[in-house]
Write an enzyme that holds these catalytic residues in place. Structure first.
Site, PDB file in Angstrom:
ATOM      1  N   LYS A 134      94.334  66.130  48.183  1.00  0.00           N
ATOM      2  CA  LYS A 134      93.607  64.984  47.652  1.00  0.00           C
ATOM      3  C   LYS A 134      93.989  64.823  46.187  1.00  0.00           C
ATOM      4  CE  LYS A 134      90.953  63.787  51.103  1.00  0.00           C
ATOM      5  NZ  LYS A 134      90.972  62.421  51.632  1.00  0.00           N
ATOM      6  N   GLY A 179      90.567  62.374  59.919  1.00  0.00           N
ATOM      7  CA  GLY A 179      89.300  63.079  60.126  1.00  0.00           C
ATOM      8  C   GLY A 179      88.291  62.672  59.076  1.00  0.00           C
ATOM      9  N   LYS A 190      91.696  56.165  62.460  1.00  0.00           N
ATOM     10  CA  LYS A 190      90.347  56.748  62.513  1.00  0.00           C
ATOM     11  C   LYS A 190      89.506  55.811  63.360  1.00  0.00           C
ATOM     12  CE  LYS A 190      90.025  58.936  57.952  1.00  0.00           C
ATOM     13  NZ  LYS A 190      89.707  58.624  56.539  1.00  0.00           N
ATOM     14  N   LYS A 217      97.435  68.540  53.360  1.00  0.00           N
ATOM     15  CA  LYS A 217      97.226  67.262  52.663  1.00  0.00           C
ATOM     16  C   LYS A 217      96.433  67.538  51.404  1.00  0.00           C
ATOM     17  CE  LYS A 217      94.102  63.475  53.833  1.00  0.00           C
ATOM     18  NZ  LYS A 217      93.796  62.473  54.859  1.00  0.00           N
ATOM     19  N   ASP A 269      95.353  53.977  55.481  1.00  0.00           N
ATOM     20  CA  ASP A 269      94.118  54.450  56.113  1.00  0.00           C
ATOM     21  C   ASP A 269      93.085  53.329  55.967  1.00  0.00           C
ATOM     22  OD1 ASP A 269      91.713  55.685  56.803  1.00  0.00           O
ATOM     23  OD2 ASP A 269      91.792  57.243  55.283  1.00  0.00           O
ATOM     24  N   ASP A 325      96.806  62.300  49.435  1.00  0.00           N
ATOM     25  CA  ASP A 325      95.883  61.215  49.784  1.00  0.00           C
ATOM     26  C   ASP A 325      95.086  60.809  48.550  1.00  0.00           C
ATOM     27  OD1 ASP A 325      94.112  59.447  50.908  1.00  0.00           O
ATOM     28  OD2 ASP A 325      93.093  60.908  52.184  1.00  0.00           O
ATOM     29  N   SER A 379      93.241  69.246  55.400  1.00  0.00           N
ATOM     30  CA  SER A 379      93.079  68.424  54.206  1.00  0.00           C
ATOM     31  C   SER A 379      92.358  69.254  53.149  1.00  0.00           C
ATOM     32  CB  SER A 379      92.266  67.179  54.575  1.00  0.00           C
ATOM     33  OG  SER A 379      91.966  66.442  53.425  1.00  0.00           O
ATOM     34  N   GLU A 415      99.225  58.701  51.042  1.00  0.00           N
ATOM     35  CA  GLU A 415      98.219  57.951  51.786  1.00  0.00           C
ATOM     36  C   GLU A 415      97.360  57.086  50.862  1.00  0.00           C
ATOM     37  OE1 GLU A 415      95.994  60.621  54.286  1.00  0.00           O
ATOM     38  OE2 GLU A 415      94.757  59.002  55.074  1.00  0.00           O
TER      39      GLU A 415
HETATM   40  O1  NPG Z   1      89.616  67.365  58.165  1.00  0.00           O
HETATM   41  O2  NPG Z   1      88.086  65.924  58.712  1.00  0.00           O
HETATM   42  C1  NPG Z   1      88.890  66.407  57.916  1.00  0.00           C
HETATM   43  C2  NPG Z   1      88.954  65.823  56.541  1.00  0.00           C
HETATM   44  C3  NPG Z   1      90.091  64.884  56.404  1.00  0.00           C
HETATM   45  O3  NPG Z   1      90.543  64.313  54.155  1.00  0.00           O
HETATM   46  C4  NPG Z   1      89.955  64.051  55.153  1.00  0.00           C
HETATM   47  N1  NPG Z   1      89.139  63.006  55.262  1.00  0.00           N
HETATM   48  O4  NPG Z   1      89.819  60.232  53.204  1.00  0.00           O
HETATM   49  O5  NPG Z   1      90.563  60.816  55.097  1.00  0.00           O
HETATM   50  C5  NPG Z   1      89.787  60.976  54.170  1.00  0.00           C
HETATM   51  C6  NPG Z   1      88.827  62.136  54.184  1.00  0.00           C
HETATM   52  C7  NPG Z   1      87.378  61.754  54.317  1.00  0.00           C
HETATM   53  C8  NPG Z   1      86.452  62.721  54.504  1.00  0.00           C
HETATM   54  C9  NPG Z   1      86.967  60.460  54.282  1.00  0.00           C
HETATM   55  C10 NPG Z   1      85.102  62.415  54.649  1.00  0.00           C
HETATM   56  C11 NPG Z   1      85.629  60.143  54.418  1.00  0.00           C
HETATM   57  C12 NPG Z   1      84.686  61.126  54.606  1.00  0.00           C
END
Ligand code: NPG
Length: 378
Positions: free
Chosen positions: A167, A295, A267, A165, A243, A192, A139, A218
């Site tokens: 953002k 994650g 998650k 991915k 999500d 996302d 990500s 997403e």
């Molecule tokens: O590789 O752990 C990873 C990051 C994946 O983008 C990611 N997480 O919105 O899913 C999400 C985002 C996130 C990160 C959300 C930290 C909340 C806290």
């Protein structure tokens, strides 16, 4: 042999761990993660859990402060009640506490690790995982400019991640997606939004994202905008992945009935733990809905549990589970997670989480131990 789960003590620890590079989403930027860890002790065995809350309630309504409060005031005392016959009884034990899924999930993770240690079985084995290797993506946070983003994507692709991915947020979307798709015509890409768009205001902006051939889009809208997601999905060829919206089996059923999305990001922290996460997986698998594991920038503790979860057969898409070095200079577990050829992480096979927490590597800000006999020690 029946093993009852009745820890003698629970330790909460807050650590501060700097990320190797800052991570920016539509809700904020993180340089250093403040992470609440849980350690449970019974009969000479220990189990570790990681709470995916952050210092502030930016992703959802929970944060480290609420998780600590709810754990010490309600969840840990509930754990010190009657022994649990199975770890999967935990959601029912704590159902009297409304909400706070991340706090519940962190304790459940520690109980699974403890139980695995006591019976000498891995989480993959206990949960019915079927894979030795799980496919992984990476990500990529919001970058200050397009050239630096392209460099980051290039680097991760060269390392071997199966998908990238991106953002996005309003005003930082088409430019980013067009540039990355232009530079990497064959890459498996997803986007996302972390709920940053609004229906119907952003309909046109989102529908035109079909041009980028994303594997999925997403969570474009806020978690409770079921109709917005369903209406957008009708207008969009790209599958919507939910999500934040899917917080329980009931909201999963709502999502599927309304056709508000075609893919589910699971998650465990968001749904209250691994027991519910596995049930969500089971329902999706029966209905042919693809899932993958999300994650939350976990350390090797949470990652180990998530990799075991992602070894279940319904996790058919690349997961947000990257190698330890993508997040940390030095992970707090041994062995750290390393990217395997083809873009996979190996599923640990040792008891419980299958990784060892290196206590001397924990940058502890504070810790507190709660004992079954009522004593509290700082
Ligand atoms: O590789 O752990 C990873 C990051 C994946 O983008 C990611 N997480 O919105 O899913 C999400 C985002 C996130 C990160 C959300 C930290 C909340 C806290």
């Amino acid at each position: 042999m029946t093993v009852r789960i009745a820890p003698e003590a629970v330790e909460l620890l807050l650590i501060r761990l700097p990320l190797v590079e800052p991570f920016e989403t539509s809700f904020g930027r993180t340089d250093v993660r403040e992470i609440l860890l849980v350690r449970v002790l019974q009969d000479g065995c220990e189990g570790w859990g990681e709470c995916v809350t952050d210092y502030a309630p930016l992703y959802s309504s929970e944060c480290n402060g609420t998780a600590r409060y709810v754990m010490e005031t309600f969840l840990i005392p509930a754990l010190f009640g009657d022994p649990l016959r199975r770890v999967s009884d935990w959601p029912r034990r704590v159902a009297f506490v409304k909400g706070h899924p991340m706090a519940k999930a962190a304790l459940e993770m520690a109980l699974w690790d403890l139980y695995g240690q006591m019976v000498g079985r891995s989480l993959r084995d206990l949960w019915g995982g079927t894979k030795d290797l799980v496919p992984v993506g990476v990500s990529v946070g919001i970058h200050p400019d397009v050239p630096s983003l392209l460099r980051t994507v290039e680097r991760y692709r060269a390392e071997g991640y199966q998908r990238v991915k991106l953002k996005i947020k309003p005003g930082r979307d088409h430019e980013v997606l067009a540039a990355v798709r232009g530079a990497f015509p064959d890459a498996l890409l997803t986007a996302d939004a972390n709920a940053a768009y609004r229906w119907p205001r952003d309909r046109a902006v989102l529908v035109s994202m079909d041009a980028y051939r994303l594997q999925m889009l997403e969570q474009p809208f806020p978690p409770d905008d079921w109709l917005g997601h369903a209406r957008l999905q009708r207008a969009l060829q790209t599958p919507i992945c939910l999500d934040e919206s899917v917080t329980s089996l009931a909201t999963l059923r709502l999502a599927l009935r309304l056709r508000a999305g075609q893919v589910i990001n699971i998650k465990p922290g968001r749904v209250g733990g691994y027991t519910v996460a596995r049930r969500i997986h089971d329902v999706c698998r029966r209905r042919g809905v693809p899932v993958w594991c999300g994650g939350m920038l976990e350390t090797g503790i949470g990652r180990a549990a998530n990799v075991a979860l992602a070894s279940l057969p319904g996790f058919v898409l690349p997961n947000d589970l990257s190698a330890s070095r993508r997040y940390w200079v030095e992970d707090i577990v041994e062995p750290p997670f390393e990217l395997q050829p083809g873009g996979y992480l190996a599923v640990p096979t040792g008891p419980g989480l299958g990784v060892r927490v290196v206590r001397t590597r924990l940058p502890v800000q504070w810790s507190q131990t709660y004992r079954r006999d009522g004593e509290i020690r700082k």
